[in-house]
Design a protein around this motif. Structure first.
Motif, PDB file in Angstrom:
ATOM      1  N   ASP A  74      -3.494   7.645  10.740  1.00 36.69           N
ATOM      2  CA  ASP A  74      -4.920   7.831  11.013  1.00 36.69           C
ATOM      3  C   ASP A  74      -5.110   8.873  12.108  1.00 36.69           C
ATOM      4  O   ASP A  74      -4.143   9.504  12.572  1.00 36.69           O
ATOM      5  N   GLU A  75      -6.342   9.044  12.553  1.00 34.69           N
ATOM      6  CA  GLU A  75      -6.638  10.089  13.534  1.00 34.69           C
ATOM      7  C   GLU A  75      -5.972   9.841  14.874  1.00 34.69           C
ATOM      8  O   GLU A  75      -5.738  10.778  15.645  1.00 34.69           O
ATOM      9  N   VAL A  80      -0.604   3.661   8.937  1.00 29.76           N
ATOM     10  CA  VAL A  80      -1.391   2.591   8.338  1.00 29.76           C
ATOM     11  C   VAL A  80      -0.908   2.231   6.934  1.00 29.76           C
ATOM     12  O   VAL A  80      -1.355   1.235   6.353  1.00 29.76           O
ATOM     13  N   GLY A 111     -12.137   6.559   6.775  1.00 36.04           N
ATOM     14  CA  GLY A 111     -11.575   7.263   7.912  1.00 36.04           C
ATOM     15  C   GLY A 111     -10.974   8.583   7.493  1.00 36.04           C
ATOM     16  O   GLY A 111     -11.064   8.996   6.329  1.00 36.04           O
ATOM     17  N   THR A 112     -10.346   9.256   8.467  1.00 31.51           N
ATOM     18  CA  THR A 112      -9.678  10.535   8.231  1.00 31.51           C
ATOM     19  C   THR A 112      -8.192  10.350   8.463  1.00 31.51           C
ATOM     20  O   THR A 112      -7.784   9.733   9.461  1.00 31.51           O
ATOM     21  N   TYR A 113      -7.385  10.903   7.566  1.00 29.48           N
ATOM     22  CA  TYR A 113      -5.944  10.622   7.577  1.00 29.48           C
ATOM     23  C   TYR A 113      -5.144  11.886   7.270  1.00 29.48           C
ATOM     24  O   TYR A 113      -5.680  12.907   6.843  1.00 29.48           O
ATOM     25  N   THR A 129     -10.137  12.501   3.769  1.00 33.71           N
ATOM     26  CA  THR A 129     -10.959  11.358   4.142  1.00 33.71           C
ATOM     27  C   THR A 129     -10.925  10.296   3.062  1.00 33.71           C
ATOM     28  O   THR A 129     -10.633  10.565   1.890  1.00 33.71           O
TER      29      THR A 129
END
Length: 625
Positions: A74-75, A80, A111-113, A129
């Motif tokens: 993740d950011e 994850v 989220g952004t990954y 995203t």
């Protein structure tokens, strides 16, 4: 089988290479490899829907990928999700002889990954995203609307988009010319143009692509798709106004008093003494400053000709009649609840155009002049489309003609299936939305079966491709055909309740937006890697050549094409700002007979078009809805 598609629309064969005064613009693409060597990750840079199946790919030599694992971070840099790549789906080229899928379907939190590959090889993906379908698709579709705003012609431009200014105001009082005559390949006039009427007001509308021509054939297709998108997801910012902009121009192209449909504004190809739209690279407002007289080389640039689709009162080519009628009927459906009187006017216009269709063995369909720009053999699908939208509009308005048009739509659906010209959704084939709306009116085994045929054909192609591409990327229009499959899957699911093609649709959307061999999104402004040097005059002269700043955001380009079709990809016109991005990088990823070039002269791969972008917009709207 995909139908035959277009010829070049911006450059004419034989043009000399000219870099222009601006100098060359070269810059490197973002690199996502953590160490040297040909291992790289491909993701959908447009983003993934939380609950859908999700695939990314790692490509490289078999040996280097043999002991790899992947993780999603993740950011904040926290892992994850993790796992091992799936078995290779095949070799792409001699260097990338293994492509292995990365199943990240378990990643559902918004989220952004990024993806990391570790072990015997290391690589990092671009950002991507995960978001709910409504949020993700509405944002992508809103970008597509911005492209159409940049394409506007006439007085009603959107100044904040690429500094656009009013253009082609002389189209308010344009001269009609007799049908132009061309040589067999459509590259040169074989007889002088002859005045044949006017003046007529054909101002407004959209530029067709990277040029400044305006075609009823493509504008009606794009307007149909924008109206279908509005009907499905009216909350897309700016969509309603843009659909009405296209509709207003189509209304000008139809003269109900004389029962004449105009087909084109502008000259597509001239001769050695007469310039066409494609012979000069300029901003569109420059045409208004030209002072031209009869016989001047730029006469048809400064005072653009108009060509008819039919003589007044005569039958209209059925492909045009069907798709224009569909646009007017869709407007009637959308307006029925809040403006029934206006809706009835649209319905009557639709009925008039549809009723004038030449359905008695039309020998050559009218598309554009020259015909080679947009050749087409299919027309029964257009008539089905027109009939079904008329039936739906009449039903909304309590018009007793609804039943008759419904019956005709079914007849045209059956005629399409026996025509020998079966295709999938694209500018040459509108059977998918026609079939889906026929199913809205009631059961139709014929319509449902043909939608399955279109999607099953795509699935069979995808099963043999390392990146699961369902379109043919060695021919024109690979990317819009891909978005056509996405839209068709959504149309089918909505009409039948059968969601068997949902995962396939997600694969195809991912391919068009970055999960492909080149790792590029083919929609400008989407993701980290996208076309920087489109074959588009406004973008080239008024936009950014670095991918930062003013962009032709939301424009969809052709994408990869057959390597043999990229002849002349270095050719540009005087005044073109030279632009080429990542030539050496792209060459590494060419394979299976396909090539991709991000260079301003490469209309074959990076020219955006209205029909490309409207098909993507419809796919996003339907996927969200």
């Amino acid at each position: 089988m995909f139908p035959r598609l277009r010829r070049p629309r911006v450059l004419v064969l034989g043009l000399a290479l000219c870099l222009g005064a601006g100098g060359a613009a070269w810059y490197a693409l973002p690199s996502h490899d953590d160490e040297p060597g040909p291992v790289t990750i491909r993701v959908d840079q447009g983003g993934y829907v939380g609950g859908e199946s999700k695939a990314a790919y790692v490509m490289g030599p078999k040996g280097r990928l043999a002991g790899t694992r992947f993780e999603v971070v993740d950011e904040a840099g926290r892992a994850v999700l993790g796992g091992a790549p799936g078995p290779s789906t095949g070799a792409w080229n001699a260097t990338y002889d293994a492509v292995r899928p990365l199943d990240i379907s378990a990643l559902t939190k918004a989220g952004t990954y990024r993806l990391h590959v570790t072990g015997t090889a290391e690589a990092t993906s671009p950002r991507f995203t995960v978001a709910p379908a409504g949020d993700l698709m509405k944002n992508l579709a809103a970008d597509n609307v911005r492209f159409f705003q940049a394409q506007r012609d006439g007085a009603d431009v959107v100044p904040g988009v690429l500094g656009r200014r009013p253009s082609h105001l002389a189209d308010r009082s344009a001269t009609v010319y007799a049908t132009p005559r061309y040589n067999d390949d459509g590259t040169e006039l074989t007889a002088p143009l002859r005045r044949d009427g006017g003046p007529v007001d054909v101002s407004g509308g959209w530029f067709d692509a990277g040029d400044y021509l305006k075609f009823t054939h493509t504008a009606s297709y794009a307007t149909d798709e924008l109206l279908l998108a509005q009907r499905a997801l009216p909350a897309i910012p700016g969509l309603s106004a843009e659909a009405r902009h296209g509709l207003s121009w189509l209304d000008k192209m139809w003269d109900g008093r004389t029962r004449t449909l105009y087909a084109q504004v502008g000259l597509g190809a001239g001769d050695k003494d007469l310039h066409s739209d494609h012979d000069v690279w300029r901003l569109p407002e420059a045409d208004d400053a030209l002072k031209v007289r009869d016989g001047d080389a730029d006469q048809m640039v400064g005072l653009r000709p108009v060509f008819r689709a039919n003589q007044p009162g005569a039958p209209i080519s059925p492909n045009l009649a069907g798709r224009v009628a569909a646009a007017f009927a869709l407007a009637a459906q959308i307006d029925a609840a809040h403006d029934p009187a206006g809706a009835r006017q649209w319905l009557d216009k639709a009925a008039a155009v549809y009723g004038q269709a030449d359905t008695h063995d039309p020998r050559k369909l009218v598309t554009t002049f020259p015909h080679a720009f947009y050749s087409e053999d299919s027309w029964q699908d257009d008539m089905e489309f027109g009939a079904v939208e008329l039936a739906l509009a009449a039903k909304e308005l309590g018009d007793k003609r609804a039943e008759g048009w419904h019956a005709q739509a079914g007849d045209w659906a059956r005629a399409y299936l026996t025509s020998g010209n079966l295709g999938t959704l694209g500018v040459s084939d509108v059977s998918a939305p026609a079939h889906a709306d026929l199913l809205r009116l009631g059961p139709s085994d014929v319509a449902a079966a043909d939608l399955r045929r279109q999607l099953a054909d795509g699935e069979r192609r995808a099963a043999k491709d390392p990146f699961r591409a369902g379109a043919v990327y060695t021919d024109f229009d690979a990317v819009p055909q891909t978005f056509g499959l996405v839209a068709t899957a959504a149309l089918y699911a909505k009409a039948t309740g059968d969601h068997r093609y949902d995962a396939f649709a997600g694969q195809q959307r991912g391919w068009a937006l970055g999960a492909n061999a080149w790792g590029s999104s083919f929609m400008i402004g989407t993701g980290e890697v996208f076309p920087h040097c489109p074959a588009h005059q406004v973008a080239n002269l008024a936009g950014s050549l670095t991918g930062q700043g003013a962009l032709l955001r939301g424009a969809v380009v052709n994408g990869p094409n057959g390597a043999k079709k990229l002849s002349g990809a270095d050719d540009t016109l005087d005044a073109t700002r030279a632009c080429a991005a990542g030539d050496a990088e792209w060459k590494r990823f060419d394979g299976r007979g396909a090539r991709y070039v991000d260079r301003v002269g490469a209309w074959q791969t990076v020219e955006p078009a209205d029909d490309f972008t409207s098909t993507a917009l419809l796919a996003f709207a339907l996927s969200a809805a």
